[in-house]
Design a protein around this motif. Structure first.
Motif, mmCIF file in Angstrom:
data_model
loop_
_atom_site.group_PDB
_atom_site.id
_atom_site.type_symbol
_atom_site.label_atom_id
_atom_site.label_comp_id
_atom_site.label_asym_id
_atom_site.label_seq_id
_atom_site.Cartn_x
_atom_site.Cartn_y
_atom_site.Cartn_z
ATOM 1 N N THR A 51 40.572 27.527 32.017
ATOM 2 C CA THR A 51 41.040 28.571 32.940
ATOM 3 C C THR A 51 40.933 29.959 32.303
ATOM 4 O OG1 THR A 51 43.313 28.068 32.275
ATOM 5 C CG2 THR A 51 42.533 27.101 34.349
ATOM 6 N N ASP A 52 41.185 30.077 30.998
ATOM 7 C CA ASP A 52 40.995 31.367 30.318
ATOM 8 C C ASP A 52 39.538 31.812 30.434
ATOM 9 O OD1 ASP A 52 43.673 31.334 29.579
ATOM 10 O OD2 ASP A 52 43.292 31.136 27.425
ATOM 11 N N PHE A 53 38.623 30.876 30.176
ATOM 12 C CA PHE A 53 37.186 31.168 30.243
ATOM 13 C C PHE A 53 36.796 31.618 31.651
ATOM 14 C CE2 PHE A 53 32.806 29.965 31.152
ATOM 15 C CZ PHE A 53 32.115 30.449 30.049
ATOM 16 N N LEU A 54 37.266 30.885 32.679
ATOM 17 C CA LEU A 54 36.878 31.197 34.057
ATOM 18 C C LEU A 54 37.511 32.499 34.560
ATOM 19 C CD1 LEU A 54 36.880 27.616 35.621
ATOM 20 C CD2 LEU A 54 34.890 29.032 35.062
ATOM 21 N N ALA A 55 38.749 32.766 34.173
ATOM 22 C CA ALA A 55 39.384 34.040 34.567
ATOM 23 C C ALA A 55 38.587 35.210 33.979
ATOM 24 C CB ALA A 55 40.838 34.080 34.114
ATOM 25 N N ASP A 56 38.153 35.065 32.715
ATOM 26 C CA ASP A 56 37.333 36.090 32.070
ATOM 27 C C ASP A 56 35.962 36.182 32.743
ATOM 28 O OD1 ASP A 56 36.408 37.946 29.982
ATOM 29 O OD2 ASP A 56 35.243 36.228 29.266
ATOM 30 N N LEU A 57 35.344 35.033 33.011
ATOM 31 C CA LEU A 57 34.029 34.999 33.645
ATOM 32 C C LEU A 57 34.044 35.738 34.990
ATOM 33 C CD1 LEU A 57 31.129 33.653 33.455
ATOM 34 C CD2 LEU A 57 32.071 31.837 34.898
ATOM 35 N N THR A 74 41.750 39.123 37.701
ATOM 36 C CA THR A 74 41.070 37.904 38.132
ATOM 37 C C THR A 74 41.909 36.718 37.663
ATOM 38 O OG1 THR A 74 39.703 37.916 36.118
ATOM 39 C CG2 THR A 74 38.744 38.897 38.103
ATOM 40 N N SER A 75 41.692 35.576 38.299
ATOM 41 C CA SER A 75 42.540 34.428 37.996
ATOM 42 C C SER A 75 41.797 33.131 38.276
ATOM 43 C CB SER A 75 43.801 34.512 38.859
ATOM 44 O OG SER A 75 44.721 33.512 38.518
ATOM 45 N N ASP A 76 42.226 32.056 37.621
ATOM 46 C CA ASP A 76 41.661 30.744 37.891
ATOM 47 C C ASP A 76 42.730 29.678 37.684
ATOM 48 O OD1 ASP A 76 38.968 29.355 38.477
ATOM 49 O OD2 ASP A 76 39.883 28.135 36.908
ATOM 50 N N THR A 77 42.665 28.633 38.502
ATOM 51 C CA THR A 77 43.634 27.536 38.445
ATOM 52 C C THR A 77 42.902 26.201 38.407
ATOM 53 O OG1 THR A 77 45.247 28.814 39.724
ATOM 54 C CG2 THR A 77 45.576 26.430 39.645
ATOM 55 N N ILE A 78 43.374 25.303 37.562
ATOM 56 C CA ILE A 78 42.879 23.927 37.585
ATOM 57 C C ILE A 78 44.071 22.966 37.575
ATOM 58 C CG2 ILE A 78 40.645 24.320 36.446
ATOM 59 C CD1 ILE A 78 41.952 23.102 33.862
ATOM 60 N N VAL A 79 43.789 21.769 38.029
ATOM 61 C CA VAL A 79 44.711 20.650 37.871
ATOM 62 C C VAL A 79 44.181 19.838 36.700
ATOM 63 C CG1 VAL A 79 45.499 18.492 38.924
ATOM 64 C CG2 VAL A 79 45.489 20.613 40.256
ATOM 65 N N THR A 111 47.156 27.909 35.279
ATOM 66 C CA THR A 111 46.584 29.124 35.864
ATOM 67 C C THR A 111 46.464 30.179 34.771
ATOM 68 O OG1 THR A 111 47.528 28.679 38.047
ATOM 69 C CG2 THR A 111 46.882 30.946 37.589
ATOM 70 N N SER A 112 45.276 30.767 34.682
ATOM 71 C CA SER A 112 45.032 31.881 33.760
ATOM 72 C C SER A 112 44.773 33.147 34.557
ATOM 73 C CB SER A 112 43.825 31.598 32.862
ATOM 74 O OG SER A 112 44.093 30.551 31.970
ATOM 75 N N VAL A 113 45.144 34.271 33.953
ATOM 76 C CA VAL A 113 44.958 35.579 34.573
ATOM 77 C C VAL A 113 44.301 36.500 33.566
ATOM 78 C CG1 VAL A 113 46.121 37.567 35.638
ATOM 79 C CG2 VAL A 113 47.034 35.259 35.984
ATOM 80 N N SER A 114 43.320 37.269 34.029
ATOM 81 C CA SER A 114 42.699 38.317 33.216
ATOM 82 C C SER A 114 43.078 39.661 33.808
ATOM 83 C CB SER A 114 41.171 38.164 33.210
ATOM 84 O OG SER A 114 40.562 39.363 32.769
ATOM 85 N N ILE A 115 43.560 40.563 32.947
ATOM 86 C CA ILE A 115 43.802 41.957 33.328
ATOM 87 C C ILE A 115 42.814 42.790 32.526
ATOM 88 C CG2 ILE A 115 45.442 43.875 33.351
ATOM 89 C CD1 ILE A 115 47.704 41.827 33.391
ATOM 90 N N LYS A 116 41.965 43.542 33.216
ATOM 91 C CA LYS A 116 40.902 44.284 32.517
ATOM 92 C C LYS A 116 40.841 45.724 33.000
ATOM 93 C CE LYS A 116 36.735 42.478 31.399
ATOM 94 N NZ LYS A 116 35.364 41.939 31.597
ATOM 95 N N SER A 117 40.670 46.628 32.041
ATOM 96 C CA SER A 117 40.393 48.030 32.349
ATOM 97 C C SER A 117 39.161 48.421 31.529
ATOM 98 C CB SER A 117 41.588 48.916 31.978
ATOM 99 O OG SER A 117 41.713 48.988 30.567
ATOM 100 N N LYS A 118 38.789 49.700 31.566
ATOM 101 C CA LYS A 118 37.657 50.148 30.737
ATOM 102 C C LYS A 118 37.948 49.989 29.252
ATOM 103 C CE LYS A 118 34.817 53.639 31.615
ATOM 104 N NZ LYS A 118 33.561 52.988 32.024
ATOM 105 N N LYS A 119 39.240 50.040 28.889
ATOM 106 C CA LYS A 119 39.603 50.063 27.462
ATOM 107 C C LYS A 119 40.151 48.745 26.936
ATOM 108 C CE LYS A 119 40.745 54.960 27.437
ATOM 109 N NZ LYS A 119 41.660 55.799 28.150
ATOM 110 N N LEU A 120 40.646 47.879 27.808
ATOM 111 C CA LEU A 120 41.300 46.675 27.304
ATOM 112 C C LEU A 120 41.091 45.498 28.221
ATOM 113 C CD1 LEU A 120 44.185 45.740 28.891
ATOM 114 C CD2 LEU A 120 44.860 47.990 28.108
ATOM 115 N N GLN A 121 41.285 44.322 27.648
ATOM 116 C CA GLN A 121 41.355 43.112 28.456
ATOM 117 C C GLN A 121 42.392 42.198 27.841
ATOM 118 O OE1 GLN A 121 37.981 40.431 28.773
ATOM 119 N NE2 GLN A 121 38.791 39.571 30.662
ATOM 120 N N VAL A 123 43.993 38.249 28.536
ATOM 121 C CA VAL A 123 43.965 37.000 29.290
ATOM 122 C C VAL A 123 45.183 36.188 28.871
ATOM 123 C CG1 VAL A 123 42.688 34.881 29.790
ATOM 124 C CG2 VAL A 123 41.439 37.015 29.438
ATOM 125 N N PHE A 124 45.938 35.714 29.832
ATOM 126 C CA PHE A 124 47.111 34.886 29.538
ATOM 127 C C PHE A 124 47.145 33.733 30.529
ATOM 128 C CE2 PHE A 124 48.377 38.199 32.457
ATOM 129 C CZ PHE A 124 49.164 37.542 33.396
#
Length: 192
Positions: A51-57, A74-79, A111-121, A123-124
């Motif tokens: 989920t970390d990989f997919l949220a980043d992708l 962005t976010s991704d969820t798996i079972v 569930t993973s979430v990516s928060i991204k701006s021009k300066k930072l990213q 993923v949690f």
């Protein structure tokens, strides 16, 4: 909206009506931007790594268009069951097999979430344990035919009929199972 967030242009890159509703419930001003991403990950990844990989992708197609002040989420969820990821079922048979495997069993929803701006990213992720009662074939059949859960990881929505009649208990966040760990997202956003 929380005043510290008013300096950001929050972009939710998700077509999920559930995630969009969570953002509304948090009183966030946001826009929705969607880009097609093929959700494929390396075979060696497990659990939260997937989920970390997919949220980043899902965030990568936006890299060149983010401007100062943009905050992309962005976010991704798996079972996760028996060391295997259950994604979204492609058809009735797949949905039935998934729900049958979850019946009378414990699984994890990640569930993973990516928060991204021009300066930072950043993923949690968050994980919740879900315990299903034994589901009859008739219950599974009724649920799939009535709710068409083809857009949901593991072929079910906890907020729908199957969750109401089939889940004995959960350990963790209900909202993580619905597709967004709202409590963790809020904490991350106000810390920016």
């Amino acid at each position: 909206m929380i005043s510290s967030l008013s300096k950001f242009n929050i972009i939710l890159a998700s077509g999920s009506p559930r995630r969009q509703q969570f953002f509304k419930d948090l009183h966030l001003d946001f826009e929705i931007r969607l880009k097609e991403v093929e959700e494929v990950y390396p075979d060696h990844l497990k659990g939260t790594e997937i989920t970390d990989f997919l949220a980043d992708l899902k965030s990568k197609p936006f890299d060149l268009e983010l401007t100062e002040g943009d905050l992309l989420i962005t976010s991704d969820t798996i079972v996760w069951l028996n060391d295997k990821a259950l994604g979204k079922p492609k058809n009735y048979e797949e949905a039935f097999a998934m729900l049958k495997s979850l019946s009378n069993n414990k699984h994890q929803v990640i569930t993973s979430v990516s928060i991204k701006s021009k300066k930072l990213q950043k993923v949690f992720n968050d994980t919740t344990d879900v315990y299903f009662k034994e589901l009859t074939d008739n219950e599974i059949d009724f649920y799939i035919k009535t709710y068409q859960p083809y857009d949901k990881a593991g072929a079910y929505g906890i907020q729908e009929w199957i969750g109401k009649i089939g889940i004995d208990k959960i350990e963790g966040s209900y909202f993580t199972v619905m597709g967004l760990p709202v409590h963790k997202l809020y904490k991350e956003l106000i810390s920016l």
